[in-house]
Scaffold this active site. Structure first.
Site, PDB file in Angstrom:
ATOM      1  N   ASP A 133      -0.129   8.632 -17.059  1.00 14.09           N
ATOM      2  CA  ASP A 133      -0.155   7.991 -15.631  1.00 14.09           C
ATOM      3  C   ASP A 133      -1.468   7.445 -15.231  1.00 14.09           C
ATOM      4  OD1 ASP A 133       2.485   8.747 -15.570  1.00 14.09           O
ATOM      5  OD2 ASP A 133       1.869  10.680 -14.667  1.00 14.09           O
ATOM      6  N   LYS A 146      -1.469   2.506 -17.855  1.00  9.38           N
ATOM      7  CA  LYS A 146      -1.270   1.746 -19.041  1.00  9.38           C
ATOM      8  C   LYS A 146      -0.376   0.555 -18.856  1.00  9.38           C
ATOM      9  CE  LYS A 146       0.769   5.544 -20.559  1.00  9.38           C
ATOM     10  NZ  LYS A 146       0.173   6.840 -19.677  1.00  9.38           N
ATOM     11  N   LYS A 150       0.104  -0.974 -16.111  1.00 10.79           N
ATOM     12  CA  LYS A 150      -0.721  -2.063 -15.513  1.00 10.79           C
ATOM     13  C   LYS A 150      -1.446  -2.816 -16.359  1.00 10.79           C
ATOM     14  CE  LYS A 150      -4.711  -3.337 -12.961  1.00 10.79           C
ATOM     15  NZ  LYS A 150      -5.622  -3.125 -11.636  1.00 10.79           N
ATOM     16  N   GLY A 191       6.967   6.408 -17.372  1.00 14.15           N
ATOM     17  CA  GLY A 191       7.074   5.691 -16.054  1.00 14.15           C
ATOM     18  C   GLY A 191       5.682   4.836 -15.988  1.00 14.15           C
ATOM     19  N   HIS A 192       5.984   3.392 -16.068  1.00 11.95           N
ATOM     20  CA  HIS A 192       4.796   2.561 -16.334  1.00 11.95           C
ATOM     21  C   HIS A 192       4.889   1.554 -14.998  1.00 11.95           C
ATOM     22  CE1 HIS A 192       4.133   3.279 -20.598  1.00 11.95           C
ATOM     23  NE2 HIS A 192       4.168   4.552 -19.970  1.00 11.95           N
ATOM     24  N   GLN A 242       3.056   8.346 -22.399  1.00 11.45           N
ATOM     25  CA  GLN A 242       2.043   9.666 -22.277  1.00 11.45           C
ATOM     26  C   GLN A 242       0.601   9.415 -22.700  1.00 11.45           C
ATOM     27  OE1 GLN A 242       5.431   9.664 -24.398  1.00 11.45           O
ATOM     28  NE2 GLN A 242       6.233   9.630 -22.223  1.00 11.45           N
TER      29      GLN A 242
END
Ligand code: GDP
Ligand code: IMO
Ligand code: MG
Length: 428
Positions: free
Chosen positions: A13, A16, A18, A40-41, A223
């Site tokens: 988190d 990455k 963005k 979750g990007h 991750q």
């Protein structure tokens, strides 16, 4: 030959998604090489928010292809949901492909993940319950189901029969849970194969050719290093190799072809799930970071544990990844603190001062952070896009990180939007 790897350097988190989105505008390929929909990007395009779990974050503006590499574990229903949600928002997805070698997350993987976490009680890892670990376990045990198998009814049948009989025995005997029905799962996954057949392709040859021809190929890690199966805080880790090294095995691209190794770190630390976290702040400062940084999981919605920047862990992450370019995100979240602490060493349980990361997760739990205190700044920096315009104390914070790590910060992110970046050196 131009390759770029974006990896997380903390516990995930870091932003990455963005950074991948920003770089993907000039990329011919954007490739995921490990993990699955545990990721979750988040990408903001103006007021529009996109959260990508399985699709590479390049899906929004990559001019070429988006590849889900062989090292990724793919849940077809999650994949199709994500494709649908992107298409409903008017974007194309016909440039998204899955490696034929990628392993498939089956319903029994998700159940196994869930049952095991529930049974583990206080020893649970705090997984995302997406079936990631059990799918990788079957891959290594050599009875996993691969994307290519969805296209061959006979092979799928044989593999599924074998797997379901093993899992049913475990579920019934170990967890006292009902058995699964072969027919239903078989029909469903044959159907997925049918829908996905044009997207399931060989990817390693194409990627290597593209690199040889000088195209821009961007690899997007999920991750992060502290969740790496080998170099993270084992066993409180994920089941893959999010490091730059993971690209070689997860996409079939050799180390000699990897060039710009971009490590992404937040200006502070967060962690979701269980496991040691030396600089964790269980106090009002941690709460303030969580609220200002909106630190809630993009996949599970869980509140993220928050703490000061841990440079000891970050140095370990940079070393293992061989980082050549650093990105510091969420610097804006630190505006408004009088003083900012940065962890530069650990005090061990027997009062030794060390400045390297340890393999002993139990010992890590006993370590205390040794902090250096830096002056904070009060200004809103979210509209700044040149380093010189940052408050001097914010510049000093970045320079402190650079000096400790011996690596240049090439991009400072000061807000969630694509445009909120201080780019100190264009990469391409
Ligand atoms: P990833 O998993 O590494 O892609 O990161 P996530 O998307 O899970 O979490 C990062 C969160 O921080 C997202 O909500 C981003 O929109 C947000 N974000 C990224 N960069 C910045 C930044 O520089 N400032 C702020 N305030 N938010 C950011
Ligand atoms: P992105 O790509 C943060 C954590 C889980 C748990 C551990 C194992 O968005 O940075 P798993 O479901 O992988 O078996 O869970 O890893 N975890 C993440 N934490 N960001 C992620 O992805 C994560 N993916 C897994 O919370 O502690
Ligand atoms: Mg995330």
């Amino acid at each position: 030959m131009s390759t770029f790897v974006v990896v997380g350097l903390q516990w995930g988190d870091e932003g990455k998604g963005k950074i991948t989105d920003v770089l993907s505008a000039k990329s011919d390929y954007v490739v995921r090489y490990q993990g699955g929909n545990n990721a979750g990007h988040t990408v903001y395009v103006g007021a529009d928010k996109f959260v990508l779990h399985l699709l590479p974050s390049g899906v929004l503006q990559c001019r070429g292809k988006c590849i889900i590499g062989n090292g990724v574990v793919v849940d077809p229903s999650a994949f199709l949901r994500e494709i649908q949600s992107i298409e409903e928002r008017g974007l194309k997805t016909d440039h998204v492909f899955i490696s034929r070698r990628a392993h498939i997350i089956m319903p029994y993987h998700i159940l196994y993940d869930t049952y095991r976490e529930e049974a583990a009680g206080h020893l649970s890892i705090g997984t995302t319950k997406r079936g990631i670990g059990p799918c990788y376990e079957d891959k290594v045990a050599r009875h996993g189901i691969r994307a290519i198998d969805l296209l061959n009814p006979q092979v799928l049948k044989e593999k599924l029969e074998e797997n379901i009989s093993i899992k049913n025995a475990i579920f019934e005997k170990l967890y006292n849970k009902p058995p699964m029905d072969f027919e239903e799962i078989y029909r469903q996954f044959l159907h997925y194969g049918d829908i996905l057949k044009d997207r399931i392709v060989d990817t390693e040859l194409e990627l290597n050719h593209a690199i040889d021809q000088g195209q821009n190929v961007l690899f997007e890690g999920a991750q992060a290093l502290m969740l790496d199966i080998d170099f993270g805080t084992y066993p409180y880790v994920t089941s893959s190799s999010p490091s730059t090294g993971g690209v070689c095995v997860g996409a079939g691209v050799p180390p000699t072809k990897l060039q710009n190794l971009i490590g992404v770190a937040k200006a502070y630390c967060t962690r979701v799930g269980n496991g040691p976290f030396v600089t964790e702040l269980n106090n009002e400062i941690g709460d303030k970071i969580r609220e200002t940084g909106f630190e809630f999981g993009a996949t599970t919605g869980r509140p993220r544990r928050c703490g000061w920047l841990d440079l000891v862990a970050l140095k370990h992450a940079c070393m293992i990844n061989g980082i050549t370019h650093l990105v510091i995100t969420k610097l804006d979240v630190l505006s408004g603190f009088d003083k900012i602490q940065v962890c530069t060493a650990y005090k061990t349980e027997d009062d030794r001062i060390i400045d390297y990361f340890t393999s002993s997760t139990t010992k890590l739990d006993l370590y205390e952070p040794i902090y250096e205190e830096l002056d904070g700044w009060q200004e809103d920096i979210t509209g700044i896009n040149s380093f010189d315009q940052l408050p001097e104390k914010a510049q000093k914070y970045i320079q402190f990180i650079e000096n400790y790590l011996g690596i240049e910060v090439y991009l400072v992110s000061v807000g969630p939007d694509r445009s909120q970046n201080i780019i100190r050196k264009e990469l391409f």
